[in-house]
Design a protein around this motif. Structure first.
Motif, PDB file in Angstrom:
ATOM      1  N   UNK A 120       0.834  -1.194   0.000  1.00 23.83           N
ATOM      2  CA  UNK A 120       0.000   0.000   0.000  1.00 23.83           C
ATOM      3  C   UNK A 120       0.872   1.248   0.000  1.00 23.83           C
ATOM      4  N   UNK A 121       0.765   2.030  -1.057  1.00 19.41           N
ATOM      5  CA  UNK A 121       1.584   3.234  -1.176  1.00 19.41           C
ATOM      6  C   UNK A 121       0.792   4.296  -1.909  1.00 19.41           C
ATOM      7  N   UNK A 122       0.741   5.483  -1.307  1.00 20.24           N
ATOM      8  CA  UNK A 122       0.070   6.622  -1.920  1.00 20.24           C
ATOM      9  C   UNK A 122       0.844   7.862  -1.506  1.00 20.24           C
ATOM     10  N   UNK A 123       1.449   8.554  -2.483  1.00 17.42           N
ATOM     11  CA  UNK A 123       2.280   9.708  -2.157  1.00 17.42           C
ATOM     12  C   UNK A 123       1.473  10.861  -1.565  1.00 17.42           C
ATOM     13  N   UNK A 124       0.151  10.811  -1.690  1.00 17.12           N
ATOM     14  CA  UNK A 124      -0.680  11.848  -1.089  1.00 17.12           C
ATOM     15  C   UNK A 124      -0.902  11.596   0.397  1.00 17.12           C
ATOM     16  N   UNK A 125      -0.480  10.433   0.879  1.00 14.58           N
ATOM     17  CA  UNK A 125      -0.712  10.030   2.263  1.00 14.58           C
ATOM     18  C   UNK A 125       0.612  10.026   3.025  1.00 14.58           C
ATOM     19  N   UNK A 126       0.649  10.494   4.281  1.00 13.38           N
ATOM     20  CA  UNK A 126       1.894  10.512   5.048  1.00 13.38           C
ATOM     21  C   UNK A 126       2.569   9.147   5.141  1.00 13.38           C
ATOM     22  N   UNK A 127       1.782   8.084   5.349  1.00 10.27           N
ATOM     23  CA  UNK A 127       2.382   6.756   5.440  1.00 10.27           C
ATOM     24  C   UNK A 127       2.962   6.328   4.097  1.00 10.27           C
ATOM     25  N   UNK A 128       2.301   6.751   3.006  1.00 15.42           N
ATOM     26  CA  UNK A 128       2.831   6.446   1.687  1.00 15.42           C
ATOM     27  C   UNK A 128       4.148   7.138   1.438  1.00 15.42           C
ATOM     28  N   UNK A 129       4.252   8.399   1.851  1.00 14.74           N
ATOM     29  CA  UNK A 129       5.523   9.109   1.694  1.00 14.74           C
ATOM     30  C   UNK A 129       6.610   8.474   2.548  1.00 14.74           C
ATOM     31  N   UNK A 130       6.212   7.949   3.724  1.00 12.54           N
ATOM     32  CA  UNK A 130       7.183   7.262   4.578  1.00 12.54           C
ATOM     33  C   UNK A 130       7.729   6.022   3.868  1.00 12.54           C
ATOM     34  N   UNK A 131       6.830   5.231   3.267  1.00  9.14           N
ATOM     35  CA  UNK A 131       7.262   4.044   2.524  1.00  9.14           C
ATOM     36  C   UNK A 131       8.177   4.449   1.374  1.00  9.14           C
ATOM     37  N   UNK A 132       7.836   5.539   0.680  1.00  8.29           N
ATOM     38  CA  UNK A 132       8.661   6.021  -0.423  1.00  8.29           C
ATOM     39  C   UNK A 132      10.059   6.381   0.063  1.00  8.29           C
TER      40      UNK A 132
END
Length: 223
Positions: A120-132
């Motif tokens: 699960x990754x979404x650059x619009x989401x803080x957790x997604x940016x963390x994964x990125x």
């Protein structure tokens, strides 16, 4: 997802990326159809418009920007013609952590989104940016490890006496002549003049010997 200015769109547009690795999978269409169904459902859930982009029979080892389908799609995203790249899994987009980290960096710099369903990754989401950021850090760590192993390997080969770099094309008898002249105290410029006067070939395609080229031969021999 941040709305892009001056697009004329009332809803965000996602480019849904589909990929299968082999011609057989592409011909059967099962894997492509499965990806299409899942991504269409995700677009509906997010209230996005969607366009499908595919690479059938393309290996995941090919860099994203060099693929026939994904490459132009990334350029469209850069130009603001779409808002996000959508894919079912990370391995559909890239199997290289370094390549994927570069893609994420590109997305963040150009202002478009990346959404993966697994992981699960979404650059619009803080957790997604963390994964990125974790993926980018992993890519940097991988590059650092490769560089360190390369340096260690070269050092070991030098310690074993293995010659590294291009072999000299200077004939052996010419090298011996230069070494002997240097041992006798002859200056580099004088050796070069003598070699030129005798019409001795440099072995490198150059017309003349110079003090610097004589010095390079002498130092190479010393190593």
């Amino acid at each position: 997802m941040a709305r892009r200015p001056n697009t004329g769109r009332t809803r965000a547009l996602a480019l849904a990326y589909l990929r299968v690795s082999t011609t057989e999978q592409a011909d059967l269409g099962a894997s492509l159809d499965a990806q299409r169904t899942v991504l269409a459902a995700e677009a509906r859930r997010r209230d996005w418009d969607i366009e499908f982009v595919s690479d059938a029979g393309t290996s995941g080892k090919v860099a994203p920007a060099k693929r026939d389908g994904l490459g132009p799609a990334l350029e469209r995203l850069d130009r603001g013609e779409a808002d996000a790249l959508l894919a079912v899994r990370l391995d559909r987009v890239s199997r290289s952590v370094a390549d994927f980290a570069a893609l994420l960096d590109r997305a963040q710099r150009r202002g478009w989104g990346v959404v993966l369903l697994s992981p699960a990754l979404d650059l619009a989401d803080p957790s997604g940016r963390f994964v990125a950021n974790v993926l980018a850090s992993a890519a940097q760590y991988e590059r650092d490890l490769i560089a360190a192993r390369t340096r260690e390997g070269m050092a070991q080969r030098r310690a074993e006496g293995v010659h590294l770099g291009r072999r000299s094309a200077v004939p052996e008898d010419v090298r011996r002549r230069i070494i002997a002249a240097r041992a006798a105290g002859t200056a580099y410029a004088k050796i070069a003049d003598q070699l030129n006067a005798d019409g001795v070939s440099t072995g490198q395609g150059a017309r003349h010997w110079y003090p610097s080229s004589v010095r390079a031969v002498a130092l190479a021999q010393a190593r």
